[in-house]
Design an enzyme around this catalytic site. Structure first.
Site, short mmCIF file in Angstrom:
data_model
loop_
_atom_site.label_atom_id
_atom_site.label_comp_id
_atom_site.label_asym_id
_atom_site.label_seq_id
_atom_site.Cartn_x
_atom_site.Cartn_y
_atom_site.Cartn_z
N GLU A 243 9.53 33.73 41.47
CA GLU A 243 11.58 34.62 41.57
C GLU A 243 12.08 33.11 41.68
OE1 GLU A 243 12.84 37.42 41.94
OE2 GLU A 243 14.31 36.03 41.63
N LYS B 291 9.24 25.90 37.64
CA LYS B 291 9.39 26.61 36.20
C LYS B 291 8.64 26.16 35.23
CE LYS B 291 13.07 23.25 37.05
NZ LYS B 291 13.92 23.19 38.35
N THR C 133 11.49 18.76 48.51
CA THR C 133 12.88 19.43 49.26
C THR C 133 12.93 20.88 49.29
OG1 THR C 133 13.83 17.44 47.75
CG2 THR C 133 15.11 20.00 48.06
N VAL D 265 13.86 30.19 38.41
CA VAL D 265 14.79 30.92 37.69
C VAL D 265 15.95 31.00 38.75
CG1 VAL D 265 16.06 31.62 35.24
CG2 VAL D 265 13.20 31.78 35.50
N GLY E 93 23.48 12.93 44.37
CA GLY E 93 22.04 13.99 44.76
C GLY E 93 21.77 15.09 44.14
N ASP F 297 14.80 21.82 30.66
CA ASP F 297 15.12 23.10 32.47
C ASP F 297 16.13 24.53 31.88
OD1 ASP F 297 14.62 23.10 35.59
OD2 ASP F 297 16.91 23.68 35.21
N LYS G 42 13.48 27.74 31.65
CA LYS G 42 14.00 29.53 32.16
C LYS G 42 14.57 30.14 31.31
CE LYS G 42 16.03 26.36 35.83
NZ LYS G 42 17.33 25.79 36.68
N ILE H 232 19.43 32.80 43.50
CA ILE H 232 20.38 34.25 42.53
C ILE H 232 18.75 34.63 42.90
CG2 ILE H 232 20.90 34.95 41.21
CD1 ILE H 232 22.17 31.73 39.83
N GLY I 132 18.90 23.78 44.96
CA GLY I 132 19.03 23.65 46.27
C GLY I 132 17.86 24.09 46.80
N1 HSE Z 1 17.40 20.74 37.83
C1 HSE Z 1 17.86 21.80 38.28
C2 HSE Z 1 18.52 22.52 38.01
C3 HSE Z 1 16.72 22.43 39.73
O1 HSE Z 1 19.79 21.29 37.91
O2 HSE Z 1 19.71 23.30 38.30
C4 HSE Z 1 16.99 24.56 39.69
O3 HSE Z 1 15.91 24.42 38.89
#
Ligand code: HSE
Length: 403
Positions: free
Chosen positions: A124, A100, A11, A127, A182, A196, A200, A131, A298
């Site tokens: 960049e 990350k 992706t 995280v 998705g 996750d 970050k 943004i 995304g």
């Molecule tokens: N799985 C992560 C989220 C993807 O949903 O924020 C982006 O880091």
């Protein structure tokens, strides 16, 4: 001229190729030199893809090619991605990544290798997706002593919590819906268990302190225990529920870092951040509060951040872009010593006992299916845990209250 190799055509990797190709004129102009993709490394073939002729399967072709100045690592994971990143940096090729997990685990080592080889390790996109947050902390706010960072750092969980609130639905039902759309991975554990967001906030805290924050030592609580009942009560009381990454500099030089769901007042700006959006508050000692908002995940938002790093790397070929994050461990404050109000959902018959354990709180005038809720006064984490154990299975849920 700078030639780019993209590791992993999933992706984000395919997004990186698209951004470099579709915006090629401005990418080259802003790099000060012509930039183009020369190789795409993937195990798979991509018949019919407009860039299938760039796909290769042997990583050594990339390391051995002196024309390659910048490599985008969009593979993910900490296995091959780690080995390939190291080899690229050792060969003097800058690496730009959205990974990350790798940045959180091996950031200081990879930054050191980049420095020793006059190239850069840029992250960049790791995280907040699209943004801008790493560069603002490293550059725009570099005159600041950053006092705190607070944010919604995971799009999947923010989407799930938003839907639970809007639809009054249960966690499991919304997770399934998010997977069908998705938004959530088939194995959603890294998102829903908070890992996750933890990686970050560990990366951001490392930049804030200049020292290494080991994400494995950061207290992390996910959203799997949040129920439709929690939302019903919270909504009625003027709150919503968000999972936040928190990092606060303490006076003794330590930093309090944790990830947890919070009840947050509906009037707080973070309460208005919905769906897959992320938002990050950074507070500096001179500037005060700053806030960064946008698409935290995304294909194209994340790829755009990777390509911004490619441009920066292309402008600095043969030089290292410094990053103040050393290998020395940051001192972490104990969560046990912190005080919060707690929102407690309890079996109705245990309310009196709860009020006696935490007198002076706020009893919400609501009852639902034999359950009541009570907001304790500020109480230390450890004292709360010890006292709450006395309620046994009468305690149905508890959520920290922000602010
Ligand atoms: N799985 C992560 C989220 C993807 O949903 O924020 C982006 O880091």
């Amino acid at each position: 001229m700078v030639k780019v190799a993209v590791l992993g055509y999933g992706t984000v990797g395919s997004g990186v190729v698209q951004v470099i190709k579709d915006n090629n004129e401005l990418v080259s102009k802003r790099s000060g030199t012509e930039v183009d993709v020369k190789y795409i490394l993937d195990l798979r073939e991509f018949p019919g893809d407009p860039y299938e002729s760039l796909v290769i399967h042997d990583f050594n072709t990339i390391v051995a090619d002196p024309e390659i100045g910048v490599v985008c690592e969009t593979m993910g994971g900490v296995g091959a991605a780690y080995a390939f990143t190291k080899q690229c940096l050792e060969a003097g090729k800058s690496v730009c990544t959205s990974n990350k997990e790798l940045v959180a685990k091996h950031g200081p080592e990879l930054l050191e290798i980049a420095k020793a080889n006059n190239c850069s390790y840029l992250f960049e996109a790791s995280v907040g997706g699209g943004i801008p947050i790493i560069r603002p902390i490293m550059d725009a706010l570099c005159a600041e002593k950053i006092e705190s960072i607070l944010g919604i750092l995971n799009g999947t969980t923010n989407y799930i919590l938003t839907k639970m609130e809007q639809e009054g639905a249960d966690f499991d039902a919304v997770l399934k819906e998010a997977q069908a759309l998705g938004y959530a991975e088939r194995d959603p554990s890294a998102d829903i268990e908070g890992h996750d967001a933890c990686r970050k906030i560990a990366i951001l805290s490392s930049l804030m302190t200049g020292k290494n924050v080991d994400s494995e030592k950061v207290y992390t609580e996910g959203i799997t225990k949040i129920t439709a009942e929690d939302f019903a009560f919270a909504k009625e009381a003027g709150y919503t529920i968000k999972i936040l990454g928190v990092s606060e500099a303490k006076e003794d030089g330590s930093t309090l870092i944790y990830v947890s769901p919070f009840l947050i007042n509906k009037a707080h700006p973070l309460a208005m951040v919905n769906d897959v959006f992320n938002a990050i508050f950074v507070t500096g000692n001179m500037v005060g509060d700053t806030m960064y908002y946008g698409k935290g995940a995304g294909k194209l938002p994340t790829a755009s951040a990777v390509v911004a790093d490619v441009i920066d790397a292309a402008r600095h070929i043969g030089k290292n872009i410094p990053c103040y994050w050393d290998a020395q461990s940051a001192k972490l404050a104990e969560l046990d010593d912190v005080s919060h109000k707690f929102f407690v959902r309890i079996k109705s018959e245990k309310l009196y006992e709860l009020e006696n354990l935490f007198p002076g709180g706020e009893e919400l005038d609501m009852a639902f299916g034999g359950q009541r809720v009570y907001i304790t006064p500020e109480v230390n984490e450890k004292e709360f845990r010890t006292a709450a154990e006395k309620l046994g299975d009468g305690l149905l849920g508890r959520i920290r209250v922000y602010g």
